[in-house]
Design a protein around this motif. Sequence first.
Motif, short mmCIF file in Angstrom:
data_model
loop_
_atom_site.label_atom_id
_atom_site.label_comp_id
_atom_site.label_asym_id
_atom_site.label_seq_id
_atom_site.Cartn_x
_atom_site.Cartn_y
_atom_site.Cartn_z
N UNK A 193 0.88 -1.16 -0.09
CA UNK A 193 -0.06 -0.09 0.02
C UNK A 193 0.81 1.20 -0.07
N UNK A 194 0.62 2.04 -0.81
CA UNK A 194 1.37 3.41 -0.77
C UNK A 194 0.39 4.67 -1.22
N UNK A 195 0.93 5.92 -1.26
CA UNK A 195 0.06 6.83 -2.01
C UNK A 195 0.83 7.72 -2.90
N UNK A 196 1.98 7.15 -3.10
CA UNK A 196 3.06 8.06 -4.06
C UNK A 196 2.51 7.71 -5.47
N UNK A 197 2.82 8.51 -6.44
CA UNK A 197 2.34 8.28 -7.82
C UNK A 197 0.80 7.89 -7.98
N UNK A 198 0.25 8.64 -7.18
CA UNK A 198 -1.44 8.48 -7.25
C UNK A 198 -1.89 8.22 -8.61
N UNK A 199 -1.67 9.09 -9.42
CA UNK A 199 -2.21 9.15 -10.67
C UNK A 199 -1.81 8.08 -11.64
N UNK A 200 -0.95 7.10 -11.07
CA UNK A 200 -0.40 5.97 -11.98
C UNK A 200 -0.59 4.55 -11.17
N UNK A 201 -1.38 4.44 -10.07
CA UNK A 201 -1.77 3.36 -9.35
C UNK A 201 -2.80 2.92 -10.11
N UNK A 202 -2.87 1.43 -10.06
CA UNK A 202 -1.93 0.36 -9.55
C UNK A 202 -0.92 0.70 -10.31
N UNK A 203 0.26 0.35 -9.81
CA UNK A 203 1.72 0.09 -10.40
C UNK A 203 2.40 -1.19 -10.15
N UNK A 204 2.54 -2.01 -11.36
CA UNK A 204 3.38 -3.26 -11.12
C UNK A 204 4.98 -2.98 -11.49
N UNK A 205 5.56 -3.45 -10.71
CA UNK A 205 7.03 -3.54 -10.91
C UNK A 205 7.54 -5.14 -11.06
N UNK A 206 7.95 -5.38 -12.25
CA UNK A 206 8.37 -6.71 -12.49
C UNK A 206 9.74 -6.67 -12.87
N UNK A 207 10.89 -6.72 -11.99
CA UNK A 207 12.17 -6.57 -12.54
C UNK A 207 12.27 -5.09 -13.01
N UNK A 208 12.72 -4.70 -14.20
CA UNK A 208 13.04 -3.45 -14.65
C UNK A 208 11.93 -2.86 -15.22
N UNK A 209 10.73 -3.73 -15.24
CA UNK A 209 9.59 -3.21 -16.04
C UNK A 209 8.53 -2.58 -15.17
N UNK A 210 8.01 -1.44 -15.36
CA UNK A 210 7.18 -0.74 -14.62
C UNK A 210 5.94 -0.50 -15.45
N UNK A 211 4.70 -0.76 -14.81
CA UNK A 211 3.57 -0.81 -15.67
C UNK A 211 2.36 -0.15 -14.76
N UNK A 212 1.85 0.71 -15.40
CA UNK A 212 0.78 1.54 -14.44
C UNK A 212 -0.73 1.24 -15.24
N UNK A 213 -1.72 1.05 -14.39
CA UNK A 213 -2.94 0.83 -14.81
C UNK A 213 -3.37 -0.40 -15.03
N UNK A 214 -4.80 -0.79 -14.73
CA UNK A 214 -5.14 -2.05 -14.76
C UNK A 214 -4.84 -3.11 -16.19
N UNK A 215 -5.24 -2.12 -17.63
CA UNK A 215 -4.98 -2.67 -18.65
C UNK A 215 -3.91 -3.31 -18.85
N UNK A 216 -2.71 -2.31 -18.68
CA UNK A 216 -1.34 -3.07 -18.75
C UNK A 216 -0.74 -4.10 -18.15
N UNK A 217 -1.38 -3.75 -16.81
CA UNK A 217 -1.08 -4.96 -16.25
C UNK A 217 -1.61 -6.29 -16.61
N UNK A 218 -2.82 -6.27 -16.78
CA UNK A 218 -3.52 -7.44 -17.27
C UNK A 218 -2.96 -7.78 -18.47
N UNK A 219 -2.33 -7.09 -19.62
CA UNK A 219 -1.79 -7.57 -20.62
C UNK A 219 -0.42 -8.30 -20.57
N UNK A 220 0.11 -7.68 -19.33
CA UNK A 220 1.50 -8.30 -19.13
C UNK A 220 1.34 -9.85 -18.36
#
Length: 453
Positions: A41-68
């Motif tokens: 849980x965090x409050x930083x980068x509120x405009x890009x949450x949810x944010x998935x960090x997988x290694x060097x990959x950073x994905x913001x938003x449900x759509x991008x996370x689901x595709x990944x």
Amino acid sequence: MELYVLGPAFGCPSIDAQCNAAIALLQWRYPDGEKDWKLIPTHEQDGQLPLLVDGNLRLGGFGKIARHILGAEDYTAQLKAKEHADQTAASSFLEANGQPLLDISLYVSFENYSTTRSAFTRILPQHANFIIPPRRRAGARARTEHLGVSSIDIDNVHDDLSGRTSHVDGVGKEQNFEVEAQKRASLLLPRKDTLKTLLKRPEHAATFKMHALADNFFGPLQDMLGDKPYLVGEQMTSVDCQAYGYLCLMLFPQLPHNWLHLAMKRKYAKLVRYVERTHATLKLQVNIDDILSLSHCKTNADLKGRRKASQMTLPWCPPVSPTFSDILTMTLTELLQHIALLKTPPTVLAANRVKVPIWHRYLPAFVAATVGSIGLGVYYAVRTGLILWPQGEQAHIFGRKRFEDFGHLGSALAGVGLLTRQAKGEAAYQQQQQQEKGQPVLVDVAVQGDGGA
């Protein structure tokens, strides 16, 4: 793999719909710890949450996370063409129609917003409580302005009646303001209301509109669900996770103006059972106090022990603690948002996500670091004697009593001051001499007579 989300509220894993959907997605794809992932849980980068960090990959938003997540397993290839089309249509429908309902229910309604802000208070640090909730409410009000439900917002009572015909009478009073005042005053009179007068009231008209919006959202979803256990086919898909993200925030919160919850419970029982079943199947139940208590954990063993003792079904980690730099950056960024030339559109909710320019993100921190460094440098130089005057003396700014102590420039200033004082003294002396010449001299003469006369 780490998933950063806004904290839990109202019995849901998160207070944000897309964060709920992302949590449900990872819990569905990796049940019972099949893959090591963390929920932070965090409050930083509120405009890009949810944010998935997988290694060097950073994905913001449900759509991008689901595709990944699903693309790596080629999951979409297993769907039939019709099911894939239905999934795409349902996803677009949820995103376009679900967020406005949540905006109205959680943020636009003044009474409900008081409860929503209290929920934010439990999961946000003190400085973020004055920034994130008002920012999210401003975005919600802007997105729902065209729906005509602003009468449920008490804050708008004294706002300008924009978009309406405005006239000014002979004495300079706005007729629209008088009409609104008469409408509100008429509510206090003991008169019998008719159906026509009830429908004309702004608050009642807004209620009808809100129920119509709810029916337009719940109705197609229930028709799509039908007698199936899930929206698309007999197995769960990513669209079910997305639907859960929106529907759980409509069903579980107990709000003062609980129209959305009641509409769902009374008319759409299938959707209610669908949400409750998804909530139980994915084990998404949360306890806010248990999650906040994780901040006291010092080691991984302590963290795992506290999770087990609290019977947590999600891989929660301690909330992110803000640093001084984070606090300063967020505060300065919010101040810059109130400057006309630097103001940017709201980016805090899913429906209005835009990419923030990189200079907007780091400019406040750069300005603060520059000003602070210069100030500390000057202070250090003065204290240690690194700044020297032309005579080779150390710089002692405070405690000086004479201009001569400040070198050649001080002597010059002292000479100017001396000449000024001499000029003033000469002018005063001349004025005194002129006054003495112009005054008559009075001489007292005493005449003494002869003593014998």
